[in-house]
Design an enzyme around this catalytic site. Structure first.
Site, PDB file in Angstrom:
ATOM      1  N   ASN A  66      26.530 -44.188 -17.524  1.00 16.54           N
ATOM      2  CA  ASN A  66      26.843 -44.043 -19.051  1.00 16.54           C
ATOM      3  C   ASN A  66      25.698 -43.829 -19.953  1.00 16.54           C
ATOM      4  O   ASN A  66      25.879 -44.202 -21.045  1.00 16.54           O
ATOM      5  CB  ASN A  66      27.941 -45.107 -19.566  1.00 16.54           C
ATOM      6  CG  ASN A  66      29.181 -45.275 -18.650  1.00 16.54           C
ATOM      7  OD1 ASN A  66      29.702 -44.248 -18.349  1.00 16.54           O
ATOM      8  ND2 ASN A  66      29.376 -46.479 -18.202  1.00 16.54           N
ATOM      9  N   ARG A  67      24.329 -43.786 -19.470  1.00 14.83           N
ATOM     10  CA  ARG A  67      23.301 -43.740 -20.088  1.00 14.83           C
ATOM     11  C   ARG A  67      22.844 -44.931 -20.686  1.00 14.83           C
ATOM     12  O   ARG A  67      21.967 -45.093 -21.743  1.00 14.83           O
ATOM     13  CB  ARG A  67      23.506 -42.605 -21.021  1.00 14.83           C
ATOM     14  CG  ARG A  67      23.328 -41.376 -20.445  1.00 14.83           C
ATOM     15  CD  ARG A  67      22.246 -40.903 -19.499  1.00 14.83           C
ATOM     16  NE  ARG A  67      22.136 -39.694 -19.123  1.00 14.83           N
ATOM     17  CZ  ARG A  67      22.639 -38.999 -17.887  1.00 14.83           C
ATOM     18  NH1 ARG A  67      22.966 -39.930 -17.049  1.00 14.83           N
ATOM     19  NH2 ARG A  67      22.319 -37.714 -17.786  1.00 14.83           N
ATOM     20  N   MET A  68      23.465 -46.019 -20.341  1.00 17.77           N
ATOM     21  CA  MET A  68      22.819 -47.468 -20.756  1.00 17.77           C
ATOM     22  C   MET A  68      22.009 -48.049 -19.754  1.00 17.77           C
ATOM     23  O   MET A  68      21.959 -49.141 -18.950  1.00 17.77           O
ATOM     24  CB  MET A  68      24.380 -48.381 -20.789  1.00 17.77           C
ATOM     25  CG  MET A  68      25.461 -47.929 -21.709  1.00 17.77           C
ATOM     26  SD  MET A  68      24.840 -47.979 -23.478  1.00 17.77           S
ATOM     27  CE  MET A  68      24.739 -49.741 -23.865  1.00 17.77           C
TER      28      MET A  68
END
Length: 216
Positions: A192-194
């Site tokens: 999640n692009r975290m």
């Protein structure tokens, strides 16, 4: 093409990177990831994208090969008359990125630069293949050349020049630069692009190192 670019995406599913998992120092952590990148089969795992800026303030980037990592910094070798060397002599600062895309990892190194000693240059020069040594004599790096033939002719001339020499000497215009980091960021892709971003940085007061987590 615009639609294709908009949908190009890789979902990262890498394990977490936490402060407790880091080596005690930035250079030990970088060495660890370099070894893991090589073991993963990444071609030229020591390749790093070097960014510089000249007197006109315009940035340039290119790929160079890291040839040493120790507490003093990361080292690469080049022609001292090249564009990158002119930039480095002016700004005395650079940034470099190790891009290990298939491992969902990057390392960003930022800080002042300095020339390595002639002794360090000579030691590394002796490890280079003879062809690469001759190429360093033949190429006036970053200058405009008429055509490919002119490069081949220059290499032939260098080959003839040192044909009777058992060892090719290092050119006086060639040697190493050391990037002595003030910041070293270890980037691990996450879902999640975290992403995990952990940065070693030098404290401005006592020059000690500390680690901070950055938002992705």
């Amino acid at each position: 093409m615009a639609e294709q670019l908009a949908t190009m995406r890789v979902d990262y599913d890498s394990a977490e990177l936490d402060v407790a998992a880091l080596a005690p120092t930035w250079h030990e952590q970088l060495a660890r990831w370099l070894v893991e990148a090589e073991e993963a089969g990444i071609a030229e795992a020591n390749a790093m994208v070097l960014a510089t800026a000249g007197a006109d303030g315009r940035a340039s980037s290119r790929t160079v090969l890291c040839k040493a990592v120790d507490p003093r910094g990361v080292v690469f070798y080049t022609n001292y008359t090249s564009k990158k060397s002119h930039d480095l002599r002016f700004s005395r600062y650079a940034s470099a990125t190790f891009p290990w895309y298939t491992m969902h990892r990057q390392v960003h190194v930022r800080g002042p630069v300095e020339l390595v000693t002639p002794e360090e240059t000579q030691k590394y020069w002796a490890t280079r293949p003879r062809g690469a040594q001759l190429g360093a004599w033949a190429s006036a790096q970053s200058t405009v050349v008429r055509d490919r033939r002119s490069l081949d002719d220059a290499l032939e001339a260098a080959t003839r020049r040192f044909a009777d020499d058992a060892a090719v000497p290092a050119p006086p215009h060639w040697g190493g630069w050391r990037l002595a980091p003030e910041q070293v960021e270890f980037w691990q892709g996450r879902a999640n692009r975290m992403h995990d971003r952990l940065r070693f940085e030098v404290d401005g007061h006592d020059r000690s190192w500390r680690v901070r987590r950055l938002a992705p």
